[in-house]
Design an enzyme around this catalytic site. Structure first.
Site, PDB file in Angstrom:
ATOM      1  N   ASP A 145       0.837  -1.201   0.000  1.00 48.27           N
ATOM      2  CA  ASP A 145       0.000   0.000   0.000  1.00 48.27           C
ATOM      3  C   ASP A 145       0.880   1.263   0.000  1.00 48.27           C
ATOM      4  O   ASP A 145       1.847   1.334   0.757  1.00 48.27           O
ATOM      5  CB  ASP A 145      -0.842  -0.095   1.296  1.00 48.27           C
ATOM      6  CG  ASP A 145      -1.946   0.911   1.402  1.00 48.27           C
ATOM      7  OD1 ASP A 145      -2.514   1.274   0.371  1.00 48.27           O
ATOM      8  OD2 ASP A 145      -2.255   1.318   2.545  1.00 48.27           O
ATOM      9  N   HIS A 146       0.548   2.227  -0.851  1.00 46.43           N
ATOM     10  CA  HIS A 146       1.270   3.504  -0.895  1.00 46.43           C
ATOM     11  C   HIS A 146       2.781   3.357  -1.101  1.00 46.43           C
ATOM     12  O   HIS A 146       3.571   4.010  -0.396  1.00 46.43           O
ATOM     13  CB  HIS A 146       1.028   4.333   0.379  1.00 46.43           C
ATOM     14  CG  HIS A 146      -0.366   4.854   0.468  1.00 46.43           C
ATOM     15  ND1 HIS A 146      -0.825   5.907  -0.292  1.00 46.43           N
ATOM     16  CD2 HIS A 146      -1.428   4.445   1.217  1.00 46.43           C
ATOM     17  CE1 HIS A 146      -2.094   6.126  -0.017  1.00 46.43           C
ATOM     18  NE2 HIS A 146      -2.489   5.245   0.888  1.00 46.43           N
ATOM     19  N   GLY A 184      -7.052   8.561   8.166  1.00 46.45           N
ATOM     20  CA  GLY A 184      -7.279   9.008   9.532  1.00 46.45           C
ATOM     21  C   GLY A 184      -8.770   9.186   9.755  1.00 46.45           C
ATOM     22  O   GLY A 184      -9.591   8.851   8.892  1.00 46.45           O
ATOM     23  N   HIS A 187      -9.620   4.904  -0.601  1.00 52.61           N
ATOM     24  CA  HIS A 187      -8.702   4.964   0.549  1.00 52.61           C
ATOM     25  C   HIS A 187      -9.403   5.711   1.673  1.00 52.61           C
ATOM     26  O   HIS A 187     -10.419   6.370   1.470  1.00 52.61           O
ATOM     27  CB  HIS A 187      -7.422   5.720   0.154  1.00 52.61           C
ATOM     28  CG  HIS A 187      -6.457   4.868  -0.599  1.00 52.61           C
ATOM     29  ND1 HIS A 187      -5.270   4.450  -0.069  1.00 52.61           N
ATOM     30  CD2 HIS A 187      -6.522   4.338  -1.841  1.00 52.61           C
ATOM     31  CE1 HIS A 187      -4.636   3.706  -0.950  1.00 52.61           C
ATOM     32  NE2 HIS A 187      -5.368   3.626  -2.046  1.00 52.61           N
ATOM     33  N   SER A 195     -11.775   4.489   7.016  1.00 55.03           N
ATOM     34  CA  SER A 195     -12.164   4.643   8.429  1.00 55.03           C
ATOM     35  C   SER A 195     -13.042   5.871   8.604  1.00 55.03           C
ATOM     36  O   SER A 195     -12.694   6.953   8.114  1.00 55.03           O
ATOM     37  CB  SER A 195     -10.922   4.804   9.308  1.00 55.03           C
ATOM     38  OG  SER A 195     -10.197   3.606   9.354  1.00 55.03           O
ATOM     39  N   ASN A 225     -10.126   0.633   1.689  1.00 59.55           N
ATOM     40  CA  ASN A 225      -8.995   0.471   2.610  1.00 59.55           C
ATOM     41  C   ASN A 225      -9.345   0.948   4.012  1.00 59.55           C
ATOM     42  O   ASN A 225      -9.818   2.079   4.196  1.00 59.55           O
ATOM     43  CB  ASN A 225      -7.800   1.302   2.123  1.00 59.55           C
ATOM     44  CG  ASN A 225      -7.235   0.799   0.812  1.00 59.55           C
ATOM     45  OD1 ASN A 225      -7.753  -0.140   0.220  1.00 59.55           O
ATOM     46  ND2 ASN A 225      -6.161   1.415   0.364  1.00 59.55           N
ATOM     47  N   ILE A 226      -9.058   0.091   4.978  1.00 58.56           N
ATOM     48  CA  ILE A 226      -9.327   0.427   6.380  1.00 58.56           C
ATOM     49  C   ILE A 226      -8.052   0.226   7.194  1.00 58.56           C
ATOM     50  O   ILE A 226      -7.479  -0.869   7.193  1.00 58.56           O
ATOM     51  CB  ILE A 226     -10.427  -0.502   6.971  1.00 58.56           C
ATOM     52  CG1 ILE A 226     -11.711  -0.488   6.133  1.00 58.56           C
ATOM     53  CG2 ILE A 226     -10.699  -0.161   8.440  1.00 58.56           C
ATOM     54  CD1 ILE A 226     -12.586   0.725   6.293  1.00 58.56           C
ATOM     55  N   ASN A 227      -7.638   1.251   7.889  1.00 55.55           N
ATOM     56  CA  ASN A 227      -6.484   1.111   8.760  1.00 55.55           C
ATOM     57  C   ASN A 227      -6.721   1.761  10.132  1.00 55.55           C
ATOM     58  O   ASN A 227      -6.691   1.093  11.158  1.00 55.55           O
ATOM     59  CB  ASN A 227      -5.232   1.708   8.094  1.00 55.55           C
ATOM     60  CG  ASN A 227      -3.951   1.213   8.748  1.00 55.55           C
ATOM     61  OD1 ASN A 227      -3.999   0.543   9.771  1.00 55.55           O
ATOM     62  ND2 ASN A 227      -2.807   1.541   8.184  1.00 55.55           N
ATOM     63  N   THR A 228      -6.991   3.078  10.153  1.00 53.99           N
ATOM     64  CA  THR A 228      -7.076   3.797  11.435  1.00 53.99           C
ATOM     65  C   THR A 228      -8.036   3.140  12.437  1.00 53.99           C
ATOM     66  O   THR A 228      -7.701   2.983  13.610  1.00 53.99           O
ATOM     67  CB  THR A 228      -7.518   5.258  11.213  1.00 53.99           C
ATOM     68  OG1 THR A 228      -6.688   5.818  10.201  1.00 53.99           O
ATOM     69  CG2 THR A 228      -7.389   6.088  12.475  1.00 53.99           C
TER      70      THR A 228
HETATM   71  P1  13P Z   1      -7.831   4.870   7.026  1.00 52.42           P
HETATM   72  O1  13P Z   1      -6.666   4.844   7.929  1.00 52.42           O
HETATM   73  O2  13P Z   1      -8.545   6.167   7.010  1.00 52.42           O
HETATM   74  O3  13P Z   1      -8.740   3.710   7.255  1.00 52.42           O
HETATM   75  O4  13P Z   1      -7.242   4.676   5.538  1.00 52.42           O
HETATM   76  C1  13P Z   1      -6.511   3.527   5.230  1.00 52.42           C
HETATM   77  C2  13P Z   1      -5.947   3.570   3.862  1.00 52.42           C
HETATM   78  O5  13P Z   1      -6.473   4.197   2.981  1.00 52.42           O
HETATM   79  C3  13P Z   1      -4.727   2.799   3.607  1.00 52.42           C
HETATM   80  O6  13P Z   1      -4.262   3.002   2.319  1.00 52.42           O
END
Ligand code: 13P
Length: 288
Positions: free
Chosen positions: A80-81, A182, A212, A215, A234-237
């Site tokens: 990713d990125h 975020g 992207h 979250s 995409n989910i991370n935060t």
């Molecule tokens: P969030 O952290 O807002 O969920 O975004 C994650 C993301 O886009 C990873 O590439």
């Protein structure tokens, strides 16, 4: 097993989204995979450059292989990125299924040039490529206490998206449509600019779009975006918040506890729960 592109095209045809859940620790991964296996959902595991350096590219691939074998699930690994061709090549050589080249801060010309090189190398290895046009702000390590303002000029311009896809032949396109990495402190981010996605779709036709910054994005907006061609979210935060919050709480509540498989239990469960909620919104259960 069919490849990532197969499942992304299936998602486009059947109008569901595949979650990319980022991880940098095996316990998070366990929570993600437990729920995907229970709900029979295809899944993309994301590692940013930083996350992949912490886990190790080869280690991430080896873990994916074990989990695939054990669950029989379509589990794909995405870098990713990625900011450089060199690093993406390393991920491809290690055995990643997908790579995302983020040239969004470069002038379009330069972004296209490097993405083309990524595509050339990736195609030789059967790897799926995600490109990005428009700027998606901030990062996944923050809770924003103030409203995050997205500048009009950072939104994806339909004509740029068209040119980018035509020239690079990238498989997927990450778009800037009011989304950002975020999450706002309220837990709910501002609405997506779905009219921008509609305009992009009108210009480029049936492309595979990526959202992207998933979250905090309102669920109805995500569902509508899937109808318009978003196939990967995409989910991370939110995962990081759930996981770290529960680790912190467990350690604070049981100051004498030193056994990781005991104090990590709640954190793993919180990841499972969150992934289940997302799969429900994305409609990817029973699509494996
Ligand atoms: P969030 O952290 O807002 O969920 O975004 C994650 C993301 O886009 C990873 O590439």
């Amino acid at each position: 097993m069919k490849n990532a592109k197969y499942y992304l095209e299936k998602a486009q045809k059947e109008k569901f989204g595949i979650g990319q859940f980022n991880f940098s620790d095996f316990s998070q991964l366990r929570g993600i995979i437990n729920k995907c296996a229970e709900l029979k959902s295809p899944v993309i595991l994301g590692t940013s450059e930083g996350e992949s350096k912490f886990v190790g590219l080869q280690e991430a691939v080896a873990i994916r292989d074990v989990l695939r074998k054990k669950t029989g699930l379509p589990i794909f690994l995405n870098l990713d990125h990625g900011k450089s061709l060199e690093y993406l090549k390393q991920a491809i050589d290690a055995g990643y299924d997908m790579v995302h080249f983020d040239g969004s801060k470069l002038p379009l010309e330069e972004n296209i040039k490097i993405t083309k090189e990524v595509v050339k190398y990736a195609k030789r290895h059967g790897v799926t490529v995600e490109g990005e046009v428009g700027r998606i702000g901030t990062d996944s390590s923050k809770l924003y206490t103030e409203k995050f303002e997205i500048k009009e000029e950072d939104l994806t311009k339909p004509e740029d998206a068209k040119r980018f896809l035509k020239e690079t032949k990238a498989d997927l396109l990450a778009v800037s449509i009011g989304n950002f990495h975020g999450i706002e402190i309220s837990g709910i981010d501002p609405n997506l600019r779905l009219e921008v996605l509609r305009a992009i779709k009108d210009e480029v036709g049936n492309a595979l779009f990526v959202l992207h910054g998933g979250s905090g994005t309102p669920s109805d907006d995500i569902k509508e975006a899937i109808q318009l061609g978003v196939v990967k979210i995409n989910i991370n935060t939110e995962l990081r918040l759930a996981f770290s919050g529960n680790v912190r709480r467990a350690l604070n509540n049981h100051v004498e506890e030193i056994v990781p498989y005991k104090y990590l239990t709640d954190a793993i469960y919180s990841v499972e729960k969150l992934v289940g909620l997302k799969i429900d919104i994305f409609g990817s259960a029973n699509k494996a």
